[in-house]
Enzyme design. Structure first.
Site, PDB file in Angstrom:
ATOM      1  N   TYR A   1       0.789  -1.121  -0.080  1.00 57.35           N
ATOM      2  CA  TYR A   1      -0.044   0.140  -0.006  1.00 57.35           C
ATOM      3  C   TYR A   1       0.903   1.247   0.051  1.00 57.35           C
ATOM      4  CZ  TYR A   1      -3.557   3.413   0.614  1.00 57.35           C
ATOM      5  OH  TYR A   1      -4.322   4.346   0.581  1.00 57.35           O
TER       6      TYR A   1
ATOM      7  N   GLN B   1     -10.601   0.279   1.438  1.00 60.43           N
ATOM      8  CA  GLN B   1     -10.982  -0.693   0.223  1.00 60.43           C
ATOM      9  C   GLN B   1     -10.038  -1.148  -0.346  1.00 60.43           C
ATOM     10  OE1 GLN B   1     -11.567   2.676   0.687  1.00 60.43           O
ATOM     11  NE2 GLN B   1     -11.171   3.866  -1.054  1.00 60.43           N
TER      12      GLN B   1
ATOM     13  N   ASN C   1      -3.399   6.124   6.375  1.00 61.75           N
ATOM     14  CA  ASN C   1      -4.078   6.965   7.442  1.00 61.75           C
ATOM     15  C   ASN C   1      -4.616   5.961   8.300  1.00 61.75           C
ATOM     16  OD1 ASN C   1      -6.358   6.051   5.996  1.00 61.75           O
ATOM     17  ND2 ASN C   1      -6.708   8.138   4.982  1.00 61.75           N
TER      18      ASN C   1
ATOM     19  N   GLN D   1       6.839  16.452  10.898  1.00 58.78           N
ATOM     20  CA  GLN D   1       5.949  15.037  10.964  1.00 58.78           C
ATOM     21  C   GLN D   1       4.604  15.252  10.995  1.00 58.78           C
ATOM     22  OE1 GLN D   1       7.330  11.967  10.024  1.00 58.78           O
ATOM     23  NE2 GLN D   1       9.056  13.535   9.400  1.00 58.78           N
TER      24      GLN D   1
ATOM     25  N   HIS E   1       2.135  15.499   8.036  1.00 61.02           N
ATOM     26  CA  HIS E   1       1.596  14.174   7.567  1.00 61.02           C
ATOM     27  C   HIS E   1       0.119  14.338   7.246  1.00 61.02           C
ATOM     28  CE1 HIS E   1       5.081  11.672   6.129  1.00 61.02           C
ATOM     29  NE2 HIS E   1       5.741  12.018   7.064  1.00 61.02           N
TER      30      HIS E   1
ATOM     31  N   GLU F   1       6.794   5.965  17.064  1.00 58.43           N
ATOM     32  CA  GLU F   1       7.015   5.393  15.507  1.00 58.43           C
ATOM     33  C   GLU F   1       8.674   5.846  15.274  1.00 58.43           C
ATOM     34  OE1 GLU F   1       5.282   7.435  12.342  1.00 58.43           O
ATOM     35  OE2 GLU F   1       5.891   6.173  10.964  1.00 58.43           O
ATOM     36  N   HIS F   2       8.613   7.213  15.369  1.00 54.45           N
ATOM     37  CA  HIS F   2      10.102   7.782  15.253  1.00 54.45           C
ATOM     38  C   HIS F   2      10.525   8.414  16.621  1.00 54.45           C
ATOM     39  CE1 HIS F   2       7.969   8.484  11.196  1.00 54.45           C
ATOM     40  NE2 HIS F   2       9.198   7.936  10.883  1.00 54.45           N
TER      41      HIS F   2
ATOM     42  N   ASP G   1      12.863   9.451   6.338  1.00 56.03           N
ATOM     43  CA  ASP G   1      11.654   9.409   5.531  1.00 56.03           C
ATOM     44  C   ASP G   1      12.271   8.983   3.849  1.00 56.03           C
ATOM     45  OD1 ASP G   1       9.760   9.616   7.419  1.00 56.03           O
ATOM     46  OD2 ASP G   1       9.692  11.916   7.263  1.00 56.03           O
TER      47      ASP G   1
ATOM     48  N   GLU H   1       0.234 -35.425  28.533  1.00 59.37           N
ATOM     49  CA  GLU H   1      -0.867 -34.493  27.816  1.00 59.37           C
ATOM     50  C   GLU H   1      -2.045 -35.069  27.497  1.00 59.37           C
ATOM     51  OE1 GLU H   1       0.801 -32.340  24.590  1.00 59.37           O
ATOM     52  OE2 GLU H   1       2.270 -31.057  25.974  1.00 59.37           O
TER      53      GLU H   1
ATOM     54  N   HIS I   1      -0.225 -39.588  20.107  1.00 55.71           N
ATOM     55  CA  HIS I   1       0.878 -39.152  19.773  1.00 55.71           C
ATOM     56  C   HIS I   1       1.838 -39.841  20.044  1.00 55.71           C
ATOM     57  CE1 HIS I   1      -1.245 -35.396  19.853  1.00 55.71           C
ATOM     58  NE2 HIS I   1      -0.323 -34.554  19.187  1.00 55.71           N
TER      59      HIS I   1
HETATM   60  P1  NAD Z   1      -3.798   7.359   2.422  1.00 55.68           P
HETATM   61  O1  NAD Z   1      -3.701   6.996   1.046  1.00 55.68           O
HETATM   62  O2  NAD Z   1      -3.509   6.576   3.625  1.00 55.68           O
HETATM   63  O3  NAD Z   1      -5.476   7.359   2.519  1.00 55.68           O
HETATM   64  C1  NAD Z   1      -6.111   7.910   1.528  1.00 55.68           C
HETATM   65  C2  NAD Z   1      -7.531   7.149   1.666  1.00 55.68           C
HETATM   66  O4  NAD Z   1      -8.042   7.277   2.887  1.00 55.68           O
HETATM   67  C3  NAD Z   1      -8.397   7.565   0.616  1.00 55.68           C
HETATM   68  O5  NAD Z   1      -8.161   6.920  -0.708  1.00 55.68           O
HETATM   69  C4  NAD Z   1      -9.861   7.029   1.036  1.00 55.68           C
HETATM   70  O6  NAD Z   1     -10.035   5.776   0.649  1.00 55.68           O
HETATM   71  C5  NAD Z   1      -9.370   7.061   2.795  1.00 55.68           C
HETATM   72  N1  NAD Z   1     -10.373   7.817   3.316  1.00 55.68           N
HETATM   73  C6  NAD Z   1     -10.356   9.054   3.546  1.00 55.68           C
HETATM   74  N2  NAD Z   1     -11.119   9.680   4.455  1.00 55.68           N
HETATM   75  C7  NAD Z   1     -12.002   8.609   4.668  1.00 55.68           C
HETATM   76  C8  NAD Z   1     -13.327   8.309   5.469  1.00 55.68           C
HETATM   77  N3  NAD Z   1     -13.833   9.470   6.090  1.00 55.68           N
HETATM   78  N4  NAD Z   1     -13.869   7.154   5.567  1.00 55.68           N
HETATM   79  C9  NAD Z   1     -13.077   6.349   5.113  1.00 55.68           C
HETATM   80  N5  NAD Z   1     -12.243   6.145   4.221  1.00 55.68           N
HETATM   81  C10 NAD Z   1     -11.415   7.391   4.105  1.00 55.68           C
HETATM   82  O7  NAD Z   1      -3.338   8.850   2.568  1.00 55.68           O
HETATM   83  P2  NAD Z   1      -3.081   9.977   3.495  1.00 55.68           P
HETATM   84  O8  NAD Z   1      -4.605  10.327   3.738  1.00 55.68           O
HETATM   85  O9  NAD Z   1      -2.481  11.076   2.752  1.00 55.68           O
HETATM   86  O10 NAD Z   1      -2.577   9.534   4.638  1.00 55.68           O
HETATM   87  C11 NAD Z   1      -1.178   8.839   4.734  1.00 55.68           C
HETATM   88  C12 NAD Z   1      -0.985   8.450   6.110  1.00 55.68           C
HETATM   89  O11 NAD Z   1       0.057   7.580   6.162  1.00 55.68           O
HETATM   90  C13 NAD Z   1      -0.778   9.618   6.871  1.00 55.68           C
HETATM   91  O12 NAD Z   1      -1.458   9.503   8.258  1.00 55.68           O
HETATM   92  C14 NAD Z   1       0.810   9.610   7.465  1.00 55.68           C
HETATM   93  O13 NAD Z   1       1.206  10.060   8.475  1.00 55.68           O
HETATM   94  C15 NAD Z   1       0.707   7.895   7.337  1.00 55.68           C
HETATM   95  N6  NAD Z   1       2.088   7.560   7.203  1.00 55.68           N
HETATM   96  C16 NAD Z   1       2.731   6.668   8.008  1.00 55.68           C
HETATM   97  C17 NAD Z   1       3.659   6.068   7.929  1.00 55.68           C
HETATM   98  C18 NAD Z   1       4.268   4.957   8.970  1.00 55.68           C
HETATM   99  O14 NAD Z   1       5.321   4.365   8.572  1.00 55.68           O
HETATM  100  N7  NAD Z   1       3.410   4.857  10.063  1.00 55.68           N
HETATM  101  C19 NAD Z   1       4.960   6.547   6.750  1.00 55.68           C
HETATM  102  C20 NAD Z   1       4.279   7.334   5.721  1.00 55.68           C
HETATM  103  C21 NAD Z   1       2.840   8.080   6.351  1.00 55.68           C
END
Ligand code: NAD
Length: 449
Positions: free
Chosen positions: A136, A200, A227, A272, A275, A341-342, A375, A429, A434
């Site tokens: 992803y 999805q 996210n 950070q 994001h 995380e970091h 990053d 056991e 066995h």
């Molecule tokens: P994303 O691709 O993670 O999310 C976008 C998708 O979220 C959309 O396509 C949609 O399907 C879904 N979405 C949005 N609103 C929604 C809702 N209300 N209900 C259901 N689904 C919904 O992209 P983003 O939003 O830019 O987020 C990226 C995330 O990745 C950030 O939170 C960032 O901090 C995180 N991140 C984490 C790491 C890690 O290793 N932990 C690394 C990089 C980025």
């Protein structure tokens, strides 16, 4: 600064105390809208993809990404053409990121080990890559070609034979994932790319789907950051699929003393926080002087940065705080309990303090190793556990894509030698069959011998 002042980031004062783990877990800042809460939102999305396949994926794209892609599978020529329009500076940076990631991850490869347990008896641990993985790559508020690198490099080095990438369709790019993401896929030799995002996409990988002549076969493992909805879908589907870790909204914790540069600390907290409004930024310090200076620097930087609103929301949220402690010792308790995380260490003896960190996705030592280096270009992996999962999970690595299979080889004499013990334990056991399986082969063995 008086407590009546509205702060850019909340303060938590733990001075005068050394709280235990239970108290720290309750006190430390965490987002109100967490993975558990998001499960209720993602469950119907996941079930819809399971039941209606491609039609559900198109509907979700329209609803969440504002566009219906022409097809879920991105045509190979669209993936390869993306490199033609790639900015040369971005291409050079991606290539350097790939090069450094490959150096580090190549060292993570494992070799099979065979252990001779007894004469004629061996156990081999055979490392076998997962057959097919779904990677992803986020693309909602920001686009993450760097996450293509971080997913694909370890998967390829592990020897995964089949890998597919998913990233949200972009309204401004004809419903395909962002061209920089497609270009990164092409640079890494990945041509199975899907225009699907969020929960999805995780469900699509878990169940597979058909669209016209095309079939997306189900995968065994889904990795990658995302996210809160992506993290919730991974939690929901774990079991049907494997996952790397819950790599949800970004977190940065900084453990700093009075020797830290407040502007470096503030810039990293902002980097950070940009994001996601749910991103967490936590400074743990024994210096009120530093806390005040960082807060002042944050005020300036938040106003000046591009994503002011997102950053301000993240910093002011319940997930962010400046935590005041008596000394670095208690600071270590706090960051170990938080399991960020970091984690950045900005103390006088940063390397020695970093060596005592037990729980973190990745540790960045001293002022010259900001999280944003990790990053993109440190060579380390940026797909890291969030929400406290760093106390039991690791960041993405070659190991994430491997399974160790024990291969047991005993000859007749070796079985005879230990057979009595098997019979004894089987009886203990209350599973006598066995033992009978051993006695069928070597009837003369005595229990306990
Ligand atoms: P994303 O691709 O993670 O999310 C976008 C998708 O979220 C959309 O396509 C949609 O399907 C879904 N979405 C949005 N609103 C929604 C809702 N209300 N209900 C259901 N689904 C919904 O992209 P983003 O939003 O830019 O987020 C990226 C995330 O990745 C950030 O939170 C960032 O901090 C995180 N991140 C984490 C790491 C890690 O290793 N932990 C690394 C990089 C980025």
């Amino acid at each position: 600064m008086s407590e009546s002042v509205i702060r850019v980031i909340p303060r938590l004062d733990l001075r005068g105390r050394r709280p235990g783990l239970r108290e720290l877990r309750a006190a430390l800042p965490r987002a109100e809208f967490d993975v558990e809460t998001a499960l209720a939102t993602v469950r119907p999305i996941v079930e819809d993809v399971r039941d209606r396949g491609a039609a559900a994926l198109h509907d979700a794209a329209e609803r969440f990404d504002g566009v219906r892609p022409a097809s879920l599978r991105v045509p190979a020529e669209v993936v390869s053409a993306a490199v033609d329009t790639l900015d040369p500076a971005v291409r050079a940076a991606l290539e350097e990121s790939i090069r450094r990631a490959r150096i580090v991850h190549a060292d993570q490869r494992r070799t099979d080990t065979t252990t001779r347990v007894a004469d004629g008896g061996t156990v081999t641990e055979r490392w076998v890559p997962v057959d097919r993985v779904g990677l992803y790559v986020p693309g909602g508020l920001a686009v993450y070609p760097s996450s293509v690198v971080m997913n694909v490099v370890p998967a390829q080095l592990a020897g995964v034979p089949s890998l597919a990438v998913a990233s949200p369709p972009q309204r401004d790019h004809g419903g395909w994932p962002h061209p920089t993401i497609l270009a990164a896929c092409h640079l890494l030799g990945v041509d199975e790319v899907y225009a699907m995002g969020g929960a999805q996409a995780v469900a699509a990988f878990a169940y597979g789907f058909d669209e016209g002549e095309q079939t997306c076969e189900p995968v065994s493992l889904v990795t990658g950051p995302g996210n809160i909805y992506v993290a919730a879908a991974k939690r929901l589907l774990k079991g049907l699929i494997g996952i790397d870790a819950e790599a949800g909204p970004t977190e940065i914790a900084v453990l700093a003393d009075v020797t830290a540069d407040p502007d470096h600390v503030a810039s990293d907290l902002v980097s950070q926080a940009e994001h996601d409004p749910l991103a967490a930024a936590v400074l743990v310090t024994d210096s009120v002087e530093l806390a005040d200076a960082v807060e002042a620097a944050l005020g300036r930087r938040v106003a000046a940065t591009k994503h002011t609103e997102r950053v301000a929301t993240a910093l002011a949220g319940r997930q962010s705080a400046v935590v005041l402690v008596d000394d670095v010792e208690v600071g270590l308790d706090v960051v170990n309990a938080y399991a960020a995380e970091h984690l950045e260490i900005h103390t006088a003896d940063a390397a020695a303090v970093a060596a005592r960190v037990r729980n973190a996705g990745a540790v960045f030592v001293g002022t010259w190793a900001p999280v944003s280096l990790g990053d993109y270009c440190a060579g380390s992996n940026h797909v890291l556990p969030t929400g406290g999962c760093a106390c039991h999970s690791s960041g993405l690595s070659v190991q994430s894509f491997l399974r160790g299979i024990h291969v047991v080889e005993y000859d007749e004499a070796a079985l005879r030698e230990v057979g009595g013990h098997v019979v004894s334990l089987a009886r203990a056991e209350d599973l006598p069959a066995h033992g009978e399986a051993v006695l069928a082969r070597v009837p003369e063995v005595e229990p306990g011998a």
